[in-house]
Design a protein around this motif. Structure first.
Motif, mmCIF file in Angstrom:
data_model
loop_
_atom_site.group_PDB
_atom_site.id
_atom_site.type_symbol
_atom_site.label_atom_id
_atom_site.label_comp_id
_atom_site.label_asym_id
_atom_site.label_seq_id
_atom_site.Cartn_x
_atom_site.Cartn_y
_atom_site.Cartn_z
ATOM 1 N N PHE A 88 0.825 -1.240 -0.154
ATOM 2 C CA PHE A 88 0.060 -0.044 0.036
ATOM 3 C C PHE A 88 0.960 1.094 0.035
ATOM 4 C CE2 PHE A 88 -3.796 -2.583 1.578
ATOM 5 C CZ PHE A 88 -3.412 -3.414 1.713
ATOM 6 N N TYR A 115 -0.048 5.122 1.313
ATOM 7 C CA TYR A 115 -0.915 6.212 2.042
ATOM 8 C C TYR A 115 -0.147 7.435 1.958
ATOM 9 C CZ TYR A 115 -3.685 2.327 4.139
ATOM 10 O OH TYR A 115 -4.535 1.336 4.300
ATOM 11 N N GLN A 139 -0.300 11.432 3.930
ATOM 12 C CA GLN A 139 -0.869 11.832 5.062
ATOM 13 C C GLN A 139 -0.701 13.655 4.796
ATOM 14 O OE1 GLN A 139 1.331 11.507 8.673
ATOM 15 N NE2 GLN A 139 -0.805 11.842 10.001
ATOM 16 N N GLN A 149 -3.681 15.591 9.423
ATOM 17 C CA GLN A 149 -4.706 14.908 8.977
ATOM 18 C C GLN A 149 -4.405 13.315 9.278
ATOM 19 O OE1 GLN A 149 -6.589 15.675 5.367
ATOM 20 N NE2 GLN A 149 -6.466 17.780 5.498
ATOM 21 N N GLY A 150 -5.477 12.606 8.958
ATOM 22 C CA GLY A 150 -5.265 11.026 9.272
ATOM 23 C C GLY A 150 -4.396 10.608 7.703
ATOM 24 N N LEU A 151 -4.322 9.140 7.560
ATOM 25 C CA LEU A 151 -3.859 8.693 6.376
ATOM 26 C C LEU A 151 -4.932 8.374 5.479
ATOM 27 C CD1 LEU A 151 -1.826 8.308 8.666
ATOM 28 C CD2 LEU A 151 -0.967 6.447 7.227
ATOM 29 N N LEU A 175 -5.548 6.331 1.576
ATOM 30 C CA LEU A 175 -4.868 5.286 0.764
ATOM 31 C C LEU A 175 -5.063 5.871 -0.706
ATOM 32 C CD1 LEU A 175 -4.265 2.368 0.353
ATOM 33 C CD2 LEU A 175 -6.640 2.021 -0.363
ATOM 34 N N LYS A 213 -3.263 0.293 -3.845
ATOM 35 C CA LYS A 213 -2.803 -0.644 -3.467
ATOM 36 C C LYS A 213 -2.422 -1.994 -4.307
ATOM 37 C CE LYS A 213 -7.517 -2.089 -3.051
ATOM 38 N NZ LYS A 213 -8.934 -2.436 -2.036
ATOM 39 N N GLU A 221 3.368 13.948 3.322
ATOM 40 C CA GLU A 221 3.972 12.797 3.588
ATOM 41 C C GLU A 221 3.376 11.553 3.072
ATOM 42 O OE1 GLU A 221 5.307 12.850 7.470
ATOM 43 O OE2 GLU A 221 7.001 11.674 7.119
ATOM 44 N N PHE A 281 3.628 7.363 2.816
ATOM 45 C CA PHE A 281 3.975 6.187 3.343
ATOM 46 C C PHE A 281 3.706 4.899 2.700
ATOM 47 C CE2 PHE A 281 4.876 7.824 7.782
ATOM 48 C CZ PHE A 281 4.353 8.952 7.965
ATOM 49 N N LEU A 326 -0.838 -3.741 9.491
ATOM 50 C CA LEU A 326 0.134 -3.193 8.593
ATOM 51 C C LEU A 326 1.468 -2.669 9.183
ATOM 52 C CD1 LEU A 326 -2.103 -0.333 7.041
ATOM 53 C CD2 LEU A 326 -1.244 -2.485 5.742
ATOM 54 N N PHE A 327 2.725 -2.768 8.413
ATOM 55 C CA PHE A 327 3.760 -2.636 8.844
ATOM 56 C C PHE A 327 4.128 -1.156 7.959
ATOM 57 C CE2 PHE A 327 4.632 -5.902 11.629
ATOM 58 C CZ PHE A 327 3.858 -6.892 11.150
ATOM 59 N N PHE A 328 4.564 -0.289 8.483
ATOM 60 C CA PHE A 328 4.944 0.987 7.745
ATOM 61 C C PHE A 328 6.318 1.324 7.449
ATOM 62 C CE2 PHE A 328 0.992 3.090 7.140
ATOM 63 C CZ PHE A 328 -0.053 2.532 8.041
ATOM 64 N N GLY A 329 6.684 2.014 6.320
ATOM 65 C CA GLY A 329 8.025 2.722 6.344
ATOM 66 C C GLY A 329 8.029 3.979 7.079
ATOM 67 N N THR A 330 9.254 4.693 7.162
ATOM 68 C CA THR A 330 9.314 5.420 7.927
ATOM 69 C C THR A 330 8.705 6.942 7.301
ATOM 70 O OG1 THR A 330 11.556 5.891 7.284
ATOM 71 C CG2 THR A 330 11.368 4.713 9.277
#
Lengths: 113, 114
Positions: free
Chosen positions: B34, B36, B38, B42-44, B46, B49, B88, B90, B102-106
């Protein structure tokens, strides 16, 4: 649909205080989760739930408790706040099967002094 | 365990230039992938995917990403940057294991220069 809602938007706590971050969704999603976002670290999973009555730990669960008594609500409890818990907290939800698209709430910005 | 690497915490492009944000993942099996976005405070949301269908995935706002299994990559591109793309971004992965974590990048902060 309101989607995923979170309250409060901002909160300041003193070290040792407890509080509950609220999360609710109206999409009938089975899966709900809590993430924390810290600068330079992305989002990290705290706890998650695949349905009412079922919860499990994520990557960074220490200092947090959750429960899931209804499909709609998934509150996150800080038992004794510490400065290391200063962060932005996001709740997310999705259907438990399929392509796993998650919907995120607007976040709660928490500062612990 | 899953891990995601996003190369470049900050990327600056001129308005109208190509946007390329890099994402590499490590997984023993092809995951779901995925992107995302931001926006400030605000929130994330999509963007797009990949779920084992077409390797070239088109998303919202003119973004697309290509899944390359041999390179374990899922880079995000947009042919022409707009000022409104400043945000930003992700990259995240989800294992096909019945859970939906979910495992996110930085993250990569994109700046668009007028």
């Amino acid at each position: 649909n309101a989607g995923v809602t979170q309250t409060p938007k901002f909160q300041v706590l003193k070290t040792g205080q407890s509080m509950t971050l609220q999360c609710a969704q109206d999409m009938n999603h089975e899966y709900m989760s809590w993430y924390r976002q810290d600068p330079g670290m992305g989002l990290r999973l705290i706890h998650y739930s695949v349905g009412a009555g079922i919860t499990d730990q994520g990557e960074v669960p220490n200092g947090y408790n959750v429960s899931r008594s209804t499909t709609e609500d998934f509150p996150l409890r800080l038992l004794s706040a510490a400065p290391s818990q200063t962060s932005v907290y996001f709740c997310a939800s999705s259907f438990a099967s399929g392509t796993y698209e998650q919907y995120f709430g607007p976040g709660t910005r928490l500062t612990v002094t | 365990a899953q891990s995601v690497t996003q190369l470049g915490s900050h990327v600056s492009v001129s308005e109208g230039a190509l946007v390329l944000l890099r994402c590499n993942y490590s997984s023993s099996v092809p995951p779901y992938l995925f992107w995302y976005v931001q926006y400030p405070n605000q929130g994330l949301q999509l963007l797009l995917k990949y779920t084992s269908a077409a390797t070239l995935v088109k998303g919202i706002n003119g973004f697309e990403a290509e899944f390359k299994k041999s390179e374990t990559s899922f880079h995000l591109t947009k042919p022409s940057a707009h000022m409104s793309d400043a945000a930003e971004y992700f990259c995240a992965v989800s294992e096909q294991d019945g859970a939906n974590n979910l495992f996110f990048g930085t993250g990569t902060r994109l700046t668009v220069i007028p």
